[in-house]
Scaffold this motif. Structure first.
Motif, PDB file in Angstrom:
ATOM      1  N   VAL A  52       9.171  -5.124  17.377  1.00 48.69           N
ATOM      2  CA  VAL A  52       9.294  -6.261  16.460  1.00 48.69           C
ATOM      3  C   VAL A  52       9.935  -5.828  15.139  1.00 48.69           C
ATOM      4  O   VAL A  52      10.723  -6.567  14.536  1.00 48.69           O
ATOM      5  CB  VAL A  52       7.904  -6.891  16.193  1.00 48.69           C
ATOM      6  N   LEU A  53       9.614  -4.610  14.683  1.00 45.42           N
ATOM      7  CA  LEU A  53      10.067  -4.150  13.364  1.00 45.42           C
ATOM      8  C   LEU A  53      11.476  -3.579  13.377  1.00 45.42           C
ATOM      9  O   LEU A  53      12.148  -3.565  12.340  1.00 45.42           O
ATOM     10  CB  LEU A  53       9.097  -3.092  12.833  1.00 45.42           C
ATOM     11  N   ARG A  54      11.922  -3.077  14.519  1.00 44.63           N
ATOM     12  CA  ARG A  54      13.268  -2.491  14.589  1.00 44.63           C
ATOM     13  C   ARG A  54      14.319  -3.528  14.210  1.00 44.63           C
ATOM     14  O   ARG A  54      14.252  -4.678  14.617  1.00 44.63           O
ATOM     15  CB  ARG A  54      13.543  -1.940  15.986  1.00 44.63           C
ATOM     16  N   GLY A  55      15.286  -3.100  13.414  1.00 50.57           N
ATOM     17  CA  GLY A  55      16.328  -4.017  12.969  1.00 50.57           C
ATOM     18  C   GLY A  55      15.971  -4.795  11.727  1.00 50.57           C
ATOM     19  O   GLY A  55      16.765  -5.611  11.249  1.00 50.57           O
ATOM     20  N   THR A  56      14.768  -4.562  11.176  1.00 51.91           N
ATOM     21  CA  THR A  56      14.369  -5.191   9.911  1.00 51.91           C
ATOM     22  C   THR A  56      14.263  -4.112   8.829  1.00 51.91           C
ATOM     23  O   THR A  56      14.374  -2.921   9.110  1.00 51.91           O
ATOM     24  CB  THR A  56      12.990  -5.886  10.028  1.00 51.91           C
ATOM     25  N   ASP A  57      14.013  -4.537   7.597  1.00 55.22           N
ATOM     26  CA  ASP A  57      13.748  -3.602   6.494  1.00 55.22           C
ATOM     27  C   ASP A  57      12.261  -3.581   6.137  1.00 55.22           C
ATOM     28  O   ASP A  57      11.890  -3.164   5.037  1.00 55.22           O
ATOM     29  CB  ASP A  57      14.570  -4.000   5.258  1.00 55.22           C
ATOM     30  N   ILE A  58      11.423  -4.023   7.046  1.00 60.94           N
ATOM     31  CA  ILE A  58       9.983  -4.060   6.791  1.00 60.94           C
ATOM     32  C   ILE A  58       9.405  -2.654   6.911  1.00 60.94           C
ATOM     33  O   ILE A  58       9.648  -1.949   7.895  1.00 60.94           O
ATOM     34  CB  ILE A  58       9.275  -5.009   7.787  1.00 60.94           C
ATOM     35  N   CYS A  59       8.644  -2.262   5.897  1.00 62.45           N
ATOM     36  CA  CYS A  59       7.977  -0.961   5.908  1.00 62.45           C
ATOM     37  C   CYS A  59       6.565  -1.100   6.476  1.00 62.45           C
ATOM     38  O   CYS A  59       6.035  -2.205   6.608  1.00 62.45           O
ATOM     39  CB  CYS A  59       7.911  -0.385   4.493  1.00 62.45           C
ATOM     40  N   VAL A  60       5.969   0.046   6.800  1.00 64.23           N
ATOM     41  CA  VAL A  60       4.612   0.083   7.336  1.00 64.23           C
ATOM     42  C   VAL A  60       3.787   1.048   6.495  1.00 64.23           C
ATOM     43  O   VAL A  60       4.219   2.181   6.243  1.00 64.23           O
ATOM     44  CB  VAL A  60       4.598   0.563   8.803  1.00 64.23           C
ATOM     45  N   LEU A  61       2.617   0.597   6.051  1.00 60.86           N
ATOM     46  CA  LEU A  61       1.646   1.514   5.466  1.00 60.86           C
ATOM     47  C   LEU A  61       0.572   1.717   6.524  1.00 60.86           C
ATOM     48  O   LEU A  61      -0.205   0.816   6.806  1.00 60.86           O
ATOM     49  CB  LEU A  61       1.046   0.968   4.172  1.00 60.86           C
TER      50      LEU A  61
END
Length: 389
Positions: A192-201
């Motif tokens: 889901v996150l690949r291709g976005t600029d969303i980071c993960v903590l």
């Protein structure tokens, strides 16, 4: 003077911790048996205590580098490599903090601008939402469900992502539910996150405490995830070092450089004595981790069985050291159940809604206590349930 006028609006907006609010009540009573504190009942390993003492005797009481002692950062780097196959450079990709709590705080502050959305799965630890609010960010809550074993699903995540999403908090193994994310679960989240600029903590403070033969997987291990992940770890839970107040955050160098600035001005450096003790822990105490985990596992199996036998459905956790039994069958709210249990039987547990509204109808019960302690407590809880009729 009107204090309501002079105090920060953001701070006034934040609700006090539901955990501390309840334990203020318990602290006023004598003879309370607590199952509420998320703190190991083991002593810090002897060799670790001795390392801290030696550092004091040798006069090592000065500030360290902002990022922490290089020897400790090197130890953290080797530890993450040997335990989780993760690679972080000691020089500029690891920063030692005052507990995992500081790491979470400065990690969020380094990323979140006012108006940015931060996705937070709940039930989860109490600090994430208020920290986001203090940054001017917008908490976006995902309610995890018992039928999903309280795991974050890719479907639920995808539904919450908008053009304003900046960060995903990933709190697994989870406090309060004990849920874990298996590698296959994380692969779906990563997709889901690949291709976005969303980071993960990724809050991995309980990474060493998994059970049933399932080894912890960090999302940073997966393809295209390392560069977007801030990994938070620490010494409190796995090494029984809560009072030493030592944690760390690992991330790509450009992110750590910004986190370091907040740490410099707010903290300077983590406690020097604690850092020297942690060097011993992280280099030489893998066996102590294994022994403590085995004991927690025995306690876990005992208390899950005990709650199910007394008629409270209890999800079988695979991580951390908490169970999250459902009390909906009693007809009481979480707060009412805990207050009445405390008054009637002097047993202290934490209302599930302290960890998010979706925790209503549950309790958080810690098994950081001896089997003898747990037996006495669950016996009284069983009595309370029977008296409710």
């Amino acid at each position: 003077m009107s204090y309501d006028q002079i105090l920060s609006d953001k701070v006034k907006m934040v609700k006090p911790s539901g955990i501390r609010k309840f334990f203020d009540l318990a602290s006023e009573m004598e003879g309370v048996i607590s199952l509420g504190v998320g703190e190991p009942d083991f002593d810090t390993p002897y060799s670790v205590r001795q390392a801290g003492i030696r550092s004091l005797e040798q006069g090592r009481t000065y500030y360290t580098a902002n990022n922490g002692l290089m020897e400790l950062r090197e130890g953290i780097s080797r530890y993450l490599q040997r335990r989780f196959s993760l690679s972080y450079a000691p020089k500029d990709e690891i920063l030692v903090t005052v507990g995992g709590s500081e790491a979470i705080d400065i990690g969020v502050r380094a990323l979140v601008n006012p108006g940015d959305e931060v996705i937070i799965p709940q039930p989860s630890f109490v600090c994430y939402e208020p920290i986001v609010q203090l940054c001017g960010g917008v908490p976006v809550i995902i309610e995890t469900k018992v039928e999903d074993e309280f795991r974050l699903t890719a479907k639920d995540l995808k539904e919450k992502i908008t053009s304003k999403t900046k960060l995903l908090i990933l709190p697994f193994p989870n406090n309060p539910t004990g849920a874990i994310m298996r590698r296959e679960d994380l692969e779906e989240i990563a997709q889901v996150l690949r291709g976005t600029d969303i980071c993960v903590l990724s809050d991995e403070i309980y990474a060493e405490l998994t059970y049933g033969g399932v080894k912890h997987t960090s999302i940073a291990q997966l393809d295209d995830m390392w560069e977007r992940t801030l990994l938070v770890g620490g010494f409190s839970k796995s090494y029984a070092m809560t009072g030493w107040r030592l944690g760390y955050v690992c991330a790509p160098a450009p992110i750590v450089a910004q986190i370091k600035k907040i740490h410099q001005f707010a903290i300077m450096c983590a406690p020097t004595t604690s850092q020297y003790a942690a060097i011993e822990a992280i280099n030489n105490c893998d066996e102590e981790i294994e022994a403590m985990r085995d004991e927690y596992d025995a306690r876990r199996r005992f208390i899950v069985d005990a709650f199910n036998k007394m008629g409270l459905d209890c999800f079988s956790p695979r991580g951390a050291f908490y169970v999250f039994p459902c009390i909906k069958s009693t007809g009481l709210s979480s707060a009412a159940f805990c207050e009445q249990l405390l008054q009637a039987k002097k047993i202290a547990v934490v209302p599930g809604d302290a960890f998010g509204a979706c925790g209503e109808g549950y309790l958080r019960v810690s098994y950081c206590y001896s089997i003898k302690h747990l037996k006495k407590a669950v016996e009284k809880i069983g009595e309370f349930i029977r008296e409710l009729g």
